[in-house]
Design a protein around this motif. Structure first.
Motif, mmCIF file in Angstrom:
data_model
loop_
_atom_site.group_PDB
_atom_site.id
_atom_site.type_symbol
_atom_site.label_atom_id
_atom_site.label_comp_id
_atom_site.label_asym_id
_atom_site.label_seq_id
_atom_site.Cartn_x
_atom_site.Cartn_y
_atom_site.Cartn_z
ATOM 1 N N ARG A 113 -23.610 -42.355 66.056
ATOM 2 C CA ARG A 113 -23.405 -42.153 67.490
ATOM 3 C C ARG A 113 -23.580 -43.473 68.258
ATOM 4 O O ARG A 113 -24.296 -43.553 69.251
ATOM 5 N N ARG B 23 -23.103 -46.325 70.751
ATOM 6 C CA ARG B 23 -22.592 -46.341 72.122
ATOM 7 C C ARG B 23 -22.733 -47.720 72.779
ATOM 8 O O ARG B 23 -22.091 -48.000 73.778
ATOM 9 N N HIS C 13 -18.261 -50.895 71.750
ATOM 10 C CA HIS C 13 -17.109 -50.037 71.491
ATOM 11 C C HIS C 13 -16.928 -49.904 69.979
ATOM 12 O O HIS C 13 -16.704 -50.905 69.282
ATOM 13 N N PRO C 14 -17.022 -48.709 69.422
ATOM 14 C CA PRO C 14 -17.036 -48.555 67.960
ATOM 15 C C PRO C 14 -15.750 -49.021 67.287
ATOM 16 O O PRO C 14 -15.802 -49.586 66.198
ATOM 17 N N LYS D 105 -19.519 -43.094 63.818
ATOM 18 C CA LYS D 105 -19.494 -41.740 64.375
ATOM 19 C C LYS D 105 -20.777 -40.988 64.034
ATOM 20 O O LYS D 105 -21.315 -40.252 64.847
#
Length: 668
Positions: free
Chosen positions: A514, A516, A519-520, A511
């Motif tokens: 960030r 992208r 898919h975290p 998070k």
């Protein structure tokens, strides 16, 4: 200004319900992975996870206990030694504790044995002491009761029963650490990694290899159980039955821990400070924290009564802090609204708690007769450079290895086992997340009841915030005193293992970054399995052969000089003889021969520490400047006037024994 009536409220509720009904099934399944599965399947899944995790925890504890027993046998050839040769493996203060266990078993009855310990005049010359209170002999009382009540006299020797209990407690210690990391991470893979790191770093996680009867070896397993139960108790989404069980376990383990170790209330004070900070920043439910405060008070009160009205518990900082917190409880209610007034109240609250704590502790020490660790306070002043002293006791304490700062080898060993790098990584992420949460609380954002994986806010979980604060406080103590590393390093293993196995920690990191490209959530789940697996495989490849080599090698331990000295004392020394010497040797003489001594290797008795001033003789250490040579060196030269007062009656390569002449010659 707009006013909303009941009709508007009904329309909004209806609209929200309609939107929820129109939500696609795939989206709802994504939001709740258990949705769409039968309740029986979900129940079976949870039961299987719990069952296999418990089996893994119990197995890990049992295997660790067996490992310690096997290593101890290989190191000392314990089963092939005579009783005297076994007893000299208990050195220093360990010898004293085991000697009283022997005396209890030799007593005609348990009641008579307890009476002789509480009115003991056969250990320290010219003194009658309550050995149970002064030396915290409750472990020996319990061990002797279990040995006699279980009918083990005809099955197992007393020494094997005694060390077997201690090894069993270490297994419980290991299982408790396993459960703590499991509860925090949600996977028992973290528990397995905790066990691996603990055993690999055994030199820095425990002193069980060198001193089995130490108080900390009896006490720390109960503290580990208390921390595990407290971890579960602080969780937000715990059900009522589990919460009640955790509360009862916290209560029982806190009291037992306090009874097993004379320094336990200091460690509980550090834990209480962690909870104070946790509650002050609104990171946990206040009611739960105050229930823990009540447990502290109850344990202190009951411990005071059952420890023969021990004044040390009355003047302890734990009692003063908890009493101050209870008195300040009414002010804390209005502190968590995020307004300017509430922030000012928070500052006043800290000031009030600090003031009441210091004042109450000062008053208690003024009106309660005690000799509680005044030398420890002087030691800390000198240690931190706040004062200087020529006091022998303080300078003697400064020379003790366990009271010095950790060496560089300590950090090198932790780095080589990969524990320290991962611990620092996990601590930085968790501490940063907790700091963010604190600023949100100050800004008025309420505490979330349930934190999801997608939130990426691991610091929102109260149990995580507690462990972050607690490990930082214990780490600061370990940086000052080498002996504190045995409290800090096990929780380093637990926290590092939890972090690398926790998808929430990886999600929190993503998070911030960030992320992208991938898919975290999926990447977090993959890393929480892959990273600990890689760590575990590398540790197994490097350290497993070393551990197996330790267990297969027969080490040589035989101190012939000490055996000869003890045999001479038992055969030749007069029954009324009193021995003086280094505290460590005096403990061994008391255990192996039963003869009376002048001092004991205990740090919490001022009178005994002052006696050491005339008898301590460790080679290579200089505690004070004097125009005279050291007695233990000078007397060996046969110079006058020593030859007029002392006669050598025994010697070997390591020990010289002198008796005081009955008729003293004053010739020069």
């Amino acid at each position: 200004m707009h006013c909303f009536g009941a009709e508007d409220l009904r329309q909004r509720k209806k609209q929200n319900c309609t939107e929820t009904d129109k939500m696609a099934p795939d989206e709802r399944n994504k939001e709740n992975p258990n949705l769409g599965r039968s309740p029986k399947y979900v129940l079976f899944q949870r039961f299987a996870k719990l069952f296999f995790g418990c089996v893994a925890a119990i197995t890990s504890g049992m295997m660790y206990a067996v490992y310690l027993s096997t290593y101890h046998e290989r190191k000392f050839w314990f089963s092939s030694r005579q009783e005297l040769e076994r007893e000299i493996t208990f050195q220093g203060d360990s010898a004293i504790y085991y000697s009283f266990y022997k005396e209890l078993l030799k007593a005609p009855s348990f009641e008579r044995g307890v009476y002789e310990l509480t009115h003991n005049n056969k250990t320290v010359s010219l003194r009658t002491i309550n050995a149970v209170q002064q030396m915290t002999l409750y472990p020996e009382l319990i061990a002797s009761v279990l040995y006699q009540a279980s009918g083990s006299e005809e099955v197992i020797e007393p020494v094997y029963f005694y060390i077997g209990i201690v090894f069993g407690l270490q297994g419980i210690y290991m299982a408790a650490l396993f459960v703590t990391s499991w509860v925090m991470s949600g996977t028992w893979l973290a528990g397995m990694l905790t066990v691996a790191w603990f055993i690999i770093n055994r030199t820095d996680t425990t002193r069980i290899d060198h001193s089995i009867p130490l108080r900390e070896n009896w006490a720390l397993p109960y503290f580990a159980c208390q921390v595990a139960a407290l971890t579960g108790y602080l969780k937000n989404n715990i059900n009522s039955s589990a919460e009640r069980f955790c509360y009862l376990l916290v209560s029982a383990s806190t009291y037992t821990f306090m009874m097993m170790w004379e320094y336990s209330h200091y460690l509980l004070f550090v834990q209480a400070v962690s909870l104070v900070l946790l509650d002050s920043f609104a990171l946990v439910q206040t009611d739960k924290v105050h229930e823990v405060y009540k447990i502290y008070l109850f344990s202190l009160f009951l411990g005071y009564l059952l420890q023969f009205e021990n004044p040390a518990l009355l003047v302890s900082p734990l009692l003063s802090l908890v009493a101050a917190l209870m008195l300040s409880k009414c002010l804390q209610v209005n502190m968590k609204k995020g307004t300017f007034i509430s922030r000012m109240l928070k500052i006043m609250y800290f000031y009030l708690v600090f003031t009441i704590t210091v004042t109450m502790n000062f008053l208690l020490k003024t009106f309660v007769p005690h000799k509680e660790n005044e030398h420890v306070l002087k030691f800390l002043e000198v240690k931190f450079g706040l004062n200087t002293t020529k006091n022998f006791t303080v300078n003697w304490l400064l020379c003790q290895e366990s009271l010095q700062t950790p060496s560089q080898d300590f950090f090198l060993r932790l780095t080589q086992s990969s524990l320290l790098p991962f611990y620092i990584l996990v601590l930085i992420i968790c501490l940063s997340s907790v700091t963010q949460v604190i600023f949100r609380r100050i800004g008025g954002e309420p505490l979330k009841e349930k934190v999801t994986l997608d939130d990426g806010r691991i610091g929102e979980r109260p149990e995580i915030a507690y462990h972050v604060i607690h490990t930082i406080l214990m780490g600061c103590l370990a940086m000052m005193l080498e002996g504190m590393k045995y409290l800090w390093t096990p929780y380093m293993c637990m926290l590092a293992a939890f972090g690398v196995c926790s998808p929430e920690l990886w999600m929190t990191l993503f998070k911030w970054l960030r992320l992208r490209a991938v898919h975290p959530i999926l990447l977090a789940l993959i890393l929480s399995m892959a990273v600990p697996s890689i760590i575990g495989f590398s540790l197994w490849k490097e350290y497993f052969p070393r551990i197996m080599t330790e267990l297969s090698e027969l080490q040589e331990f035989y101190d012939s000089d000490t055996v000869e000295l003890m045999m001479w004392v038992k055969r030749q020394a007069p029954v009324a003889a009193v021995f003086a010497g280094s505290p460590q040797l005096m403990g061994m003489i008391k255990l192996c021969t039963g003869w009376m001594v002048t001092s004991l290797p205990l740090y919490d008795d001022v009178d005994l520490l002052q006696r050491n001033e005339n008898v301590v003789c460790d080679e290579g250490d200089s505690y004070a400047y004097s125009k005279y040579g050291r007695f233990c060196h000078e007397i060996k030269m046969n110079y006058s006037p020593y030859v007029n007062y002392f006669t050598r009656v025994y010697w070997n390569r390591s020990y010289f024994v002198y008796k005081i002449n009955t008729v003293i010659s004053f010739q020069s």
